[in-house]
Motif scaffolding. Structure first.
Motif, PDB file in Angstrom:
ATOM      1  N   LEU A 330       0.744  -1.288  -0.033  1.00 58.72           N
ATOM      2  CA  LEU A 330       0.071   0.070   0.143  1.00 58.72           C
ATOM      3  C   LEU A 330       0.818   1.162   0.020  1.00 58.72           C
ATOM      4  O   LEU A 330       0.471   2.312  -0.561  1.00 58.72           O
ATOM      5  N   ARG A 331       2.020   1.204   0.467  1.00 58.42           N
ATOM      6  CA  ARG A 331       2.681   2.228   0.748  1.00 58.42           C
ATOM      7  C   ARG A 331       3.296   2.797  -0.874  1.00 58.42           C
ATOM      8  O   ARG A 331       3.760   3.948  -1.097  1.00 58.42           O
ATOM      9  N   VAL A 332       3.426   1.807  -1.710  1.00 56.55           N
ATOM     10  CA  VAL A 332       3.793   2.016  -3.126  1.00 56.55           C
ATOM     11  C   VAL A 332       2.485   2.262  -3.874  1.00 56.55           C
ATOM     12  O   VAL A 332       2.520   3.063  -4.659  1.00 56.55           O
ATOM     13  N   ILE A 333       1.408   1.712  -3.490  1.00 57.18           N
ATOM     14  CA  ILE A 333       0.265   1.893  -4.368  1.00 57.18           C
ATOM     15  C   ILE A 333      -0.637   3.137  -4.087  1.00 57.18           C
ATOM     16  O   ILE A 333      -0.990   3.722  -5.171  1.00 57.18           O
ATOM     17  N   VAL A 334      -0.542   3.546  -2.990  1.00 55.01           N
ATOM     18  CA  VAL A 334      -1.546   4.846  -2.646  1.00 55.01           C
ATOM     19  C   VAL A 334      -0.940   6.084  -3.383  1.00 55.01           C
ATOM     20  O   VAL A 334      -1.930   6.716  -4.006  1.00 55.01           O
ATOM     21  N   PRO A 335       0.182   6.566  -3.424  1.00 58.52           N
ATOM     22  CA  PRO A 335       0.536   7.769  -4.176  1.00 58.52           C
ATOM     23  C   PRO A 335       0.181   7.909  -5.547  1.00 58.52           C
ATOM     24  O   PRO A 335      -0.611   8.798  -5.945  1.00 58.52           O
ATOM     25  N   PRO A 336       0.505   6.765  -6.453  1.00 59.88           N
ATOM     26  CA  PRO A 336       0.057   6.919  -7.857  1.00 59.88           C
ATOM     27  C   PRO A 336      -1.538   6.653  -7.836  1.00 59.88           C
ATOM     28  O   PRO A 336      -2.023   7.302  -8.997  1.00 59.88           O
ATOM     29  N   THR A 337      -2.104   5.786  -7.133  1.00 59.93           N
ATOM     30  CA  THR A 337      -3.425   5.663  -7.193  1.00 59.93           C
ATOM     31  C   THR A 337      -4.189   7.003  -6.828  1.00 59.93           C
ATOM     32  O   THR A 337      -5.110   7.259  -7.449  1.00 59.93           O
ATOM     33  N   THR A 338      -3.833   7.807  -5.966  1.00 63.83           N
ATOM     34  CA  THR A 338      -4.251   9.476  -5.728  1.00 63.83           C
ATOM     35  C   THR A 338      -4.724   9.864  -7.042  1.00 63.83           C
ATOM     36  O   THR A 338      -5.500  10.691  -7.291  1.00 63.83           O
ATOM     37  N   SER A 339      -3.337   9.888  -7.971  1.00 60.56           N
ATOM     38  CA  SER A 339      -3.360  10.495  -9.095  1.00 60.56           C
ATOM     39  C   SER A 339      -4.505  10.097  -9.977  1.00 60.56           C
ATOM     40  O   SER A 339      -5.231  10.584 -10.961  1.00 60.56           O
ATOM     41  N   GLN A 340      -4.741   8.694 -10.158  1.00 57.99           N
ATOM     42  CA  GLN A 340      -5.787   8.228 -11.161  1.00 57.99           C
ATOM     43  C   GLN A 340      -7.081   8.803 -10.147  1.00 57.99           C
ATOM     44  O   GLN A 340      -8.067   8.775 -11.056  1.00 57.99           O
ATOM     45  N   TYR A 341      -7.382   8.664  -9.025  1.00 58.93           N
ATOM     46  CA  TYR A 341      -8.602   8.953  -8.544  1.00 58.93           C
ATOM     47  C   TYR A 341      -8.945  10.557  -8.975  1.00 58.93           C
ATOM     48  O   TYR A 341     -10.048  10.762  -9.442  1.00 58.93           O
ATOM     49  N   LEU A 342      -7.900  11.351  -8.890  1.00 54.93           N
ATOM     50  CA  LEU A 342      -7.969  12.883  -9.641  1.00 54.93           C
ATOM     51  C   LEU A 342      -8.225  12.840 -11.029  1.00 54.93           C
ATOM     52  O   LEU A 342      -9.284  13.675 -11.286  1.00 54.93           O
ATOM     53  N   ASN A 343      -7.818  12.002 -11.715  1.00 51.37           N
ATOM     54  CA  ASN A 343      -7.912  11.975 -13.171  1.00 51.37           C
ATOM     55  C   ASN A 343      -9.242  11.399 -13.659  1.00 51.37           C
ATOM     56  O   ASN A 343      -9.899  12.051 -14.361  1.00 51.37           O
ATOM     57  N   LEU A 344      -9.881  10.454 -12.653  1.00 50.35           N
ATOM     58  CA  LEU A 344     -11.279   9.973 -12.731  1.00 50.35           C
ATOM     59  C   LEU A 344     -12.521  11.157 -12.680  1.00 50.35           C
ATOM     60  O   LEU A 344     -13.304  11.307 -13.264  1.00 50.35           O
ATOM     61  N   VAL A 345     -11.988  11.944 -11.454  1.00 52.33           N
ATOM     62  CA  VAL A 345     -12.904  13.195 -11.317  1.00 52.33           C
ATOM     63  C   VAL A 345     -13.002  14.212 -12.488  1.00 52.33           C
ATOM     64  O   VAL A 345     -13.862  14.510 -12.899  1.00 52.33           O
ATOM     65  N   LYS A 346     -11.762  14.225 -12.780  1.00 56.78           N
ATOM     66  CA  LYS A 346     -11.868  15.235 -13.953  1.00 56.78           C
ATOM     67  C   LYS A 346     -12.192  14.719 -15.146  1.00 56.78           C
ATOM     68  O   LYS A 346     -12.751  15.656 -16.106  1.00 56.78           O
ATOM     69  N   ASN A 347     -11.892  13.403 -15.666  1.00 56.62           N
ATOM     70  CA  ASN A 347     -12.534  12.706 -16.619  1.00 56.62           C
ATOM     71  C   ASN A 347     -14.022  12.638 -16.768  1.00 56.62           C
ATOM     72  O   ASN A 347     -14.603  12.292 -18.089  1.00 56.62           O
ATOM     73  N   SER A 348     -14.853  12.905 -15.586  1.00 57.22           N
ATOM     74  CA  SER A 348     -16.160  12.914 -15.715  1.00 57.22           C
ATOM     75  C   SER A 348     -16.784  13.812 -16.498  1.00 57.22           C
ATOM     76  O   SER A 348     -17.799  13.889 -16.855  1.00 57.22           O
ATOM     77  N   SER A 349     -15.928  15.005 -16.749  1.00 54.60           N
ATOM     78  CA  SER A 349     -16.232  16.040 -17.573  1.00 54.60           C
ATOM     79  C   SER A 349     -16.505  15.505 -19.121  1.00 54.60           C
ATOM     80  O   SER A 349     -17.208  16.417 -19.695  1.00 54.60           O
ATOM     81  N   LEU A 350     -16.133  14.464 -19.388  1.00 57.77           N
ATOM     82  CA  LEU A 350     -16.339  13.887 -20.792  1.00 57.77           C
ATOM     83  C   LEU A 350     -17.840  13.386 -20.994  1.00 57.77           C
ATOM     84  O   LEU A 350     -18.259  13.231 -21.976  1.00 57.77           O
ATOM     85  N   ALA A 351     -18.623  13.738 -19.912  1.00 57.90           N
ATOM     86  CA  ALA A 351     -20.173  13.303 -19.890  1.00 57.90           C
ATOM     87  C   ALA A 351     -20.721  14.099 -20.954  1.00 57.90           C
ATOM     88  O   ALA A 351     -21.886  13.459 -21.306  1.00 57.90           O
ATOM     89  N   VAL A 352     -20.245  15.061 -21.163  1.00 59.50           N
ATOM     90  CA  VAL A 352     -21.083  16.027 -22.149  1.00 59.50           C
ATOM     91  C   VAL A 352     -21.070  15.329 -23.333  1.00 59.50           C
ATOM     92  O   VAL A 352     -22.128  15.749 -24.241  1.00 59.50           O
ATOM     93  N   ALA A 353     -20.189  14.608 -23.792  1.00 54.87           N
ATOM     94  CA  ALA A 353     -20.103  13.933 -25.264  1.00 54.87           C
ATOM     95  C   ALA A 353     -21.146  13.087 -25.430  1.00 54.87           C
ATOM     96  O   ALA A 353     -21.811  12.904 -26.549  1.00 54.87           O
ATOM     97  N   ILE A 354     -21.739  12.475 -24.245  1.00 53.07           N
ATOM     98  CA  ILE A 354     -23.144  11.562 -24.634  1.00 53.07           C
ATOM     99  C   ILE A 354     -24.335  11.942 -23.783  1.00 53.07           C
ATOM    100  O   ILE A 354     -25.268  11.256 -23.680  1.00 53.07           O
ATOM    101  N   GLY A 355     -24.405  13.188 -23.250  1.00 52.44           N
ATOM    102  CA  GLY A 355     -25.567  13.970 -22.856  1.00 52.44           C
ATOM    103  C   GLY A 355     -26.005  13.759 -21.708  1.00 52.44           C
ATOM    104  O   GLY A 355     -26.842  13.943 -21.266  1.00 52.44           O
TER     105      GLY A 355
END
Length: 407
Positions: A330-355
């Protein structure tokens, strides 16, 4: 003894000022590196402030020249447009502020659910890549390579087309389980409503909090005494008992609504719209591909000697992974996983493409009606920055909590 006592009393007190020397005053000379560093910082901050002042004043001047109003007073005006789905009550007669709040709630809903599901799927696929089974390793590797190398926007469009075009209509909907239908109208499942639902939910929450607290107490007690105790009978009892107590306190009244076909559509139950379903599947599968690689790398970062030492104690492989390997990984997993969580939140803005009516889609409609483009962009920026910083703070807190403490 009296003379020795006098000699001890005659010893001078230690000079405290010698142990902590005073800082030398700053010399205002260009040959002084501290003064040069301070001067450079002042110049950079001043230039940044001048640039910001120029941009803001120039923008306000151009808006005034074109008779474009500025400010956030438009948020109190009537919106006048409908939103397809919302977690809170909304009608076209509500204000723009209410409409933006609906979009923010939709973004938070899909982001929260996708974070949990992507984490679960990513952990499963990441561990599957380390399996000794040839078929499981190849399938998980193919999934990771395919998902990570196809753009998310294209995946969302594919999922939306699959749901809208390839799935059958209500009359021929896929019916895998009783009360669950999958068609081009989305996914329908049973729902529960009534006064006692809130009591049942609070009972579940209280049961989970109690189980977590008791589990932590058991772990600390096991470290002190070495005594083993099982938590699952107590946890099962709480998960059954507390919701029942909440049902009694809430009035013992709730209604189970099961969807069923009615004409060319469905009635009853809870519907997951095609747009939300496609967005959720796309975000989960895409982010899980990256999390799987992070989990695989984290597990492989733990030395093989840890596996061997745990297996010599007679622990099965599943318990070795859960109790020995993953806590260290977990000490190796958590820091890069945090970046993926942030990317997921920002990628949700692509919802405009499917209405799907997320925050970006709703604000886009608002600024098209009002012309307040700058204010709309600022609202989107502030909302995503707040959510991202909150996720980052929570993950950083968890990362510090599991960090190794040096002695």
């Amino acid at each position: 003894m009296w003379r020795a006592h006098r000699r001890d009393r005659a010893k001078p007190a230690p000079d405290i000022s010698m142990s902590s020397p005073r800082r030398a005053p700053l010399k205002f000379s260009w040959n002084n590196p501290e003064f040069r560093a301070l001067a450079y910082q002042v110049v950079v901050v001043g230039l940044a402030a001048l640039m910001a002042y120029y941009l803001v004043s120039n923008t306000l001047l151009n808006l005034a020249t074109r008779n474009i109003a500025t400010g956030f007073a438009f948020l109190e005006r009537e919106a006048g447009f409908a939103i397809g789905e919302s977690l809170i009550e909304y009608s076209p007669s509500d204000t723009y502020a209410r409409a933006i709040l609906v979009g923010l709630a939709n973004t938070l809903r899909v982001s929260a659910v996708a974070l949990v599901l992507a984490t679960m799927l990513g952990v499963i696929v990441g561990i599957a890549r380390l399996s000794s089974n040839w078929l499981i390793v190849r399938l998980s590797s193919a999934y990771v390579e395919l998902i990570r190398n196809v753009p998310l926007l294209l995946q969302l469009l594919i999922w939306y087309a699959v749901i809208g075009e390839l799935l059958a209509g209500p009359k021929s909907a896929f019916h895998p389980l009783p009360g669950i239908y999958l068609s081009n109208r989305g996914m329908l499942m049973p729902s529960v409503d009534g006064p006692a639902v809130a009591g049942i939910i609070w009972g579940l929450v209280l049961a989970v909090v109690t189980i977590v607290a008791v589990g932590r107490w058991q772990r600390s007690s096991r470290r002190r005494t070495g005594a083993q105790s099982r938590l699952w009978p107590f946890a099962l009892m709480l998960l059954l008992l507390m919701p029942m107590v909440g049902w009694l306190v809430g009035g013992r009244e709730f209604h189970l609504s099961i969807p069923h076909r009615s004409g060319f559509n469905f009635e009853g139950g809870w519907a997951l719209s095609p747009e939300l379903f496609a967005l959720l599947v796309g975000l989960v599968t895409y982010t899980a591909g990256f999390i799987a690689e992070i989990v695989r790398a984290g597990v492989q970062s733990v030395s093989h000697g840890q596996w061997e030492a745990a297996q010599t104690l007679g622990l099965p492989r599943s318990r070795v992974l859960r109790l020995v390997i993953l806590p260290q990984a977990l000490r190796v997993i958590v820091p890069p996983t945090t970046s993926q969580y942030l990317n997921l939140v920002k990628n949700s803005s692509l919802a405009v493409a499917i209405g799907y009516p997320d925050l970006v889609s709703v604000v886009n409609t608002v600024l098209n009606q009002t012309g307040q483009a700058i204010e709309g962009v600022l609202i989107i920026m502030a909302a995503f920055m707040t959510v991202s910083l909150t996720v980052s703070l929570l993950m950083n807190w968890y990362n510090k909590r599991i960090a190794l403490v040096e002695r």
